[in-house]
Write a protein that holds these residues in place. Structure first.
Motif, PDB file in Angstrom:
ATOM      1  N   ALA A  24       0.844  -1.194   0.000  1.00  0.00           N
ATOM      2  CA  ALA A  24       0.000   0.000   0.000  1.00  0.00           C
ATOM      3  C   ALA A  24       0.879   1.243   0.000  1.00  0.00           C
ATOM      4  O   ALA A  24       1.928   1.284   0.648  1.00  0.00           O
ATOM      5  CB  ALA A  24      -0.902   0.007   1.236  1.00  0.00           C
ATOM      6  N   SER A  25       0.427   2.260  -0.735  1.00  0.00           N
ATOM      7  CA  SER A  25       1.157   3.526  -0.769  1.00  0.00           C
ATOM      8  C   SER A  25       0.169   4.678  -0.766  1.00  0.00           C
ATOM      9  O   SER A  25      -1.003   4.520  -1.109  1.00  0.00           O
ATOM     10  CB  SER A  25       2.055   3.592  -2.013  1.00  0.00           C
ATOM     11  N   GLY A  26       0.655   5.855  -0.389  1.00  0.00           N
ATOM     12  CA  GLY A  26      -0.203   7.027  -0.338  1.00  0.00           C
ATOM     13  C   GLY A  26      -0.133   7.686   1.024  1.00  0.00           C
ATOM     14  O   GLY A  26       0.768   7.432   1.812  1.00  0.00           O
ATOM     15  N   ARG A  27      -1.113   8.525   1.310  1.00  0.00           N
ATOM     16  CA  ARG A  27      -1.118   9.300   2.563  1.00  0.00           C
ATOM     17  C   ARG A  27      -1.730   8.456   3.681  1.00  0.00           C
ATOM     18  O   ARG A  27      -2.771   8.775   4.233  1.00  0.00           O
ATOM     19  CB  ARG A  27      -1.890  10.594   2.351  1.00  0.00           C
ATOM     20  N   ILE A  28      -1.044   7.395   3.998  1.00  0.00           N
ATOM     21  CA  ILE A  28      -1.552   6.414   4.951  1.00  0.00           C
ATOM     22  C   ILE A  28      -1.235   6.830   6.370  1.00  0.00           C
ATOM     23  O   ILE A  28      -0.077   7.125   6.688  1.00  0.00           O
ATOM     24  CB  ILE A  28      -0.951   5.031   4.659  1.00  0.00           C
ATOM     25  N   PHE A  29      -2.259   6.832   7.202  1.00  0.00           N
ATOM     26  CA  PHE A  29      -2.042   7.067   8.626  1.00  0.00           C
ATOM     27  C   PHE A  29      -1.938   5.737   9.356  1.00  0.00           C
ATOM     28  O   PHE A  29      -1.049   5.537  10.176  1.00  0.00           O
ATOM     29  CB  PHE A  29      -3.176   7.904   9.213  1.00  0.00           C
ATOM     30  N   ASP A 103      -6.114  13.450   4.973  1.00  0.00           N
ATOM     31  CA  ASP A 103      -6.320  14.396   3.875  1.00  0.00           C
ATOM     32  C   ASP A 103      -7.144  15.552   4.420  1.00  0.00           C
ATOM     33  O   ASP A 103      -8.359  15.584   4.241  1.00  0.00           O
ATOM     34  CB  ASP A 103      -6.998  13.707   2.702  1.00  0.00           C
ATOM     35  N   ALA A 104      -6.482  16.483   5.086  1.00  0.00           N
ATOM     36  CA  ALA A 104      -7.176  17.568   5.785  1.00  0.00           C
ATOM     37  C   ALA A 104      -8.195  16.979   6.745  1.00  0.00           C
ATOM     38  O   ALA A 104      -9.296  17.495   6.884  1.00  0.00           O
ATOM     39  CB  ALA A 104      -7.851  18.492   4.782  1.00  0.00           C
ATOM     40  N   GLY A 105      -7.828  15.935   7.400  1.00  0.00           N
ATOM     41  CA  GLY A 105      -8.698  15.202   8.303  1.00  0.00           C
ATOM     42  C   GLY A 105      -8.409  13.720   8.138  1.00  0.00           C
ATOM     43  O   GLY A 105      -7.710  13.323   7.200  1.00  0.00           O
ATOM     44  N   TYR A 106      -8.960  12.902   9.046  1.00  0.00           N
ATOM     45  CA  TYR A 106      -8.696  11.472   8.992  1.00  0.00           C
ATOM     46  C   TYR A 106      -9.947  10.754   8.497  1.00  0.00           C
ATOM     47  O   TYR A 106     -11.046  10.975   9.016  1.00  0.00           O
ATOM     48  CB  TYR A 106      -8.266  10.941  10.359  1.00  0.00           C
ATOM     49  N   PHE A 107      -9.732   9.887   7.494  1.00  0.00           N
ATOM     50  CA  PHE A 107     -10.832   9.167   6.885  1.00  0.00           C
ATOM     51  C   PHE A 107     -10.447   7.694   6.766  1.00  0.00           C
ATOM     52  O   PHE A 107      -9.266   7.364   6.585  1.00  0.00           O
ATOM     53  CB  PHE A 107     -11.149   9.722   5.496  1.00  0.00           C
ATOM     54  N   THR A 108     -11.433   6.835   6.833  1.00  0.00           N
ATOM     55  CA  THR A 108     -11.194   5.387   6.732  1.00  0.00           C
ATOM     56  C   THR A 108     -12.028   4.808   5.603  1.00  0.00           C
ATOM     57  O   THR A 108     -13.244   5.013   5.562  1.00  0.00           O
ATOM     58  CB  THR A 108     -11.543   4.686   8.052  1.00  0.00           C
ATOM     59  N   ASN A 109     -11.347   4.087   4.694  1.00  0.00           N
ATOM     60  CA  ASN A 109     -12.027   3.448   3.571  1.00  0.00           C
ATOM     61  C   ASN A 109     -11.458   2.056   3.345  1.00  0.00           C
ATOM     62  O   ASN A 109     -10.360   1.734   3.801  1.00  0.00           O
ATOM     63  CB  ASN A 109     -11.826   4.257   2.282  1.00  0.00           C
ATOM     64  N   ASP A 110     -12.196   1.267   2.597  1.00  0.00           N
ATOM     65  CA  ASP A 110     -11.696  -0.027   2.113  1.00  0.00           C
ATOM     66  C   ASP A 110     -11.100   0.163   0.716  1.00  0.00           C
ATOM     67  O   ASP A 110     -11.676   0.870  -0.124  1.00  0.00           O
ATOM     68  CB  ASP A 110     -12.828  -1.052   2.034  1.00  0.00           C
ATOM     69  N   TYR A 111      -9.965  -0.478   0.483  1.00  0.00           N
ATOM     70  CA  TYR A 111      -9.304  -0.404  -0.816  1.00  0.00           C
ATOM     71  C   TYR A 111      -9.003  -1.818  -1.318  1.00  0.00           C
ATOM     72  O   TYR A 111      -8.694  -2.719  -0.523  1.00  0.00           O
ATOM     73  CB  TYR A 111      -7.993   0.384  -0.713  1.00  0.00           C
ATOM     74  N   TRP A 112      -9.096  -1.959  -2.645  1.00  0.00           N
ATOM     75  CA  TRP A 112      -8.815  -3.239  -3.289  1.00  0.00           C
ATOM     76  C   TRP A 112      -7.617  -3.109  -4.228  1.00  0.00           C
ATOM     77  O   TRP A 112      -7.434  -2.082  -4.883  1.00  0.00           O
ATOM     78  CB  TRP A 112     -10.016  -3.707  -4.115  1.00  0.00           C
ATOM     79  N   GLY A 113      -6.835  -4.183  -4.317  1.00  0.00           N
ATOM     80  CA  GLY A 113      -5.815  -4.261  -5.330  1.00  0.00           C
ATOM     81  C   GLY A 113      -6.425  -4.613  -6.678  1.00  0.00           C
ATOM     82  O   GLY A 113      -7.621  -4.867  -6.787  1.00  0.00           O
ATOM     83  N   GLN A 114      -5.585  -4.641  -7.699  1.00  0.00           N
ATOM     84  CA  GLN A 114      -6.061  -4.878  -9.060  1.00  0.00           C
ATOM     85  C   GLN A 114      -6.286  -6.349  -9.355  1.00  0.00           C
ATOM     86  O   GLN A 114      -6.911  -6.696 -10.346  1.00  0.00           O
ATOM     87  CB  GLN A 114      -5.057  -4.296 -10.078  1.00  0.00           C
ATOM     88  N   GLY A 115      -5.780  -7.213  -8.497  1.00  0.00           N
ATOM     89  CA  GLY A 115      -5.947  -8.653  -8.696  1.00  0.00           C
ATOM     90  C   GLY A 115      -4.744  -9.281  -9.384  1.00  0.00           C
ATOM     91  O   GLY A 115      -4.114  -8.662 -10.243  1.00  0.00           O
ATOM     92  N   THR A 116      -4.444 -10.499  -8.976  1.00  0.00           N
ATOM     93  CA  THR A 116      -3.363 -11.246  -9.606  1.00  0.00           C
ATOM     94  C   THR A 116      -3.824 -12.687  -9.835  1.00  0.00           C
ATOM     95  O   THR A 116      -4.417 -13.294  -8.948  1.00  0.00           O
ATOM     96  CB  THR A 116      -2.075 -11.196  -8.755  1.00  0.00           C
ATOM     97  N   GLN A 117      -3.562 -13.205 -11.017  1.00  0.00           N
ATOM     98  CA  GLN A 117      -4.050 -14.533 -11.386  1.00  0.00           C
ATOM     99  C   GLN A 117      -3.155 -15.615 -10.791  1.00  0.00           C
ATOM    100  O   GLN A 117      -1.925 -15.569 -10.924  1.00  0.00           O
ATOM    101  CB  GLN A 117      -4.087 -14.686 -12.903  1.00  0.00           C
ATOM    102  N   VAL A 118      -3.783 -16.576 -10.168  1.00  0.00           N
ATOM    103  CA  VAL A 118      -3.105 -17.779  -9.692  1.00  0.00           C
ATOM    104  C   VAL A 118      -3.734 -18.970 -10.396  1.00  0.00           C
ATOM    105  O   VAL A 118      -4.955 -19.160 -10.323  1.00  0.00           O
ATOM    106  CB  VAL A 118      -3.221 -17.940  -8.169  1.00  0.00           C
ATOM    107  N   THR A 119      -2.923 -19.745 -11.101  1.00  0.00           N
ATOM    108  CA  THR A 119      -3.403 -20.911 -11.819  1.00  0.00           C
ATOM    109  C   THR A 119      -2.615 -22.134 -11.367  1.00  0.00           C
ATOM    110  O   THR A 119      -1.378 -22.126 -11.415  1.00  0.00           O
ATOM    111  CB  THR A 119      -3.246 -20.739 -13.335  1.00  0.00           C
ATOM    112  N   VAL A 120      -3.342 -23.141 -10.912  1.00  0.00           N
ATOM    113  CA  VAL A 120      -2.712 -24.377 -10.429  1.00  0.00           C
ATOM    114  C   VAL A 120      -3.113 -25.504 -11.367  1.00  0.00           C
ATOM    115  O   VAL A 120      -4.302 -25.822 -11.495  1.00  0.00           O
ATOM    116  CB  VAL A 120      -3.142 -24.691  -8.990  1.00  0.00           C
ATOM    117  N   SER A 121      -2.134 -26.092 -12.008  1.00  0.00           N
ATOM    118  CA  SER A 121      -2.400 -27.181 -12.955  1.00  0.00           C
ATOM    119  C   SER A 121      -2.318 -28.527 -12.240  1.00  0.00           C
ATOM    120  O   SER A 121      -1.558 -28.716 -11.305  1.00  0.00           O
ATOM    121  CB  SER A 121      -1.398 -27.134 -14.098  1.00  0.00           C
ATOM    122  N   SER A 122      -3.113 -29.457 -12.739  1.00  0.00           N
ATOM    123  CA  SER A 122      -3.153 -30.798 -12.115  1.00  0.00           C
ATOM    124  C   SER A 122      -2.122 -31.720 -12.722  1.00  0.00           C
ATOM    125  O   SER A 122      -1.507 -31.420 -13.726  1.00  0.00           O
ATOM    126  CB  SER A 122      -4.546 -31.385 -12.253  1.00  0.00           C
TER     127      SER A 122
END
Length: 122
Positions: A24-29, A103-122
């Motif tokens: 995670a990056s940004g103005r994180i408290f 950000d001129a005050g404290y705020f709380t939100n949920d954030y998601w990543g872009q996703g990464t594919q995991v493939t498991v072959s048999s």
């Protein structure tokens, strides 16, 4: 404000291992809850593992004993170590974090990543 970047997905044979990271990056408290979710093709997105700021961990039953979640607060990073992978673990994996930012005050939100594919072959 805040951005999550995931890495570590790929193709692996059954029984193998992969390590996913989310930074995670940004103005994180403070990063509160950190977690990993996955979504297989045609299915809903489900919780895989999560870890709170106090270190409490919760795993989905399907991954208990095989996956390990950890966090590095200094590096704003959450890691999912996946061992003994099975074909049914194939999915797009997303990190999700509950973050308090300043950000001129404290705020709380949920954030998601872009996703990464995991493939498991048999």
């Amino acid at each position: 404000q805040v951005q999550l970047v995931e890495s570590g997905g790929g193709l692996v044979q059954a029984g193998g291992s992969l390590r996913l990271s989310c930074v995670a990056s940004g103005r994180i408290f403070r990063i509160n809850r950190m977690g990993w979710y996955r979504q297989a093709l045609g299915k809903q997105r489900d919780l895989v593992a999560e870890i709170t700021s106090s270190g409490t961990i919760n795993y989905a039953d399907a991954v208990k004993g095989r996956f390990t979640i950890s966090r590095d607060n200094a590096a704003n990073t959450v890691v999912l170590q996946m061992n003994s992978l099975k074909p049914e673990d194939t999915a797009v994996y997303y990190c999700k974090e509950t973050i308090t930012y300043n950000d001129a005050g404290y705020f709380t939100n949920d954030y998601w990543g872009q996703g990464t594919q995991v493939t498991v072959s048999s």
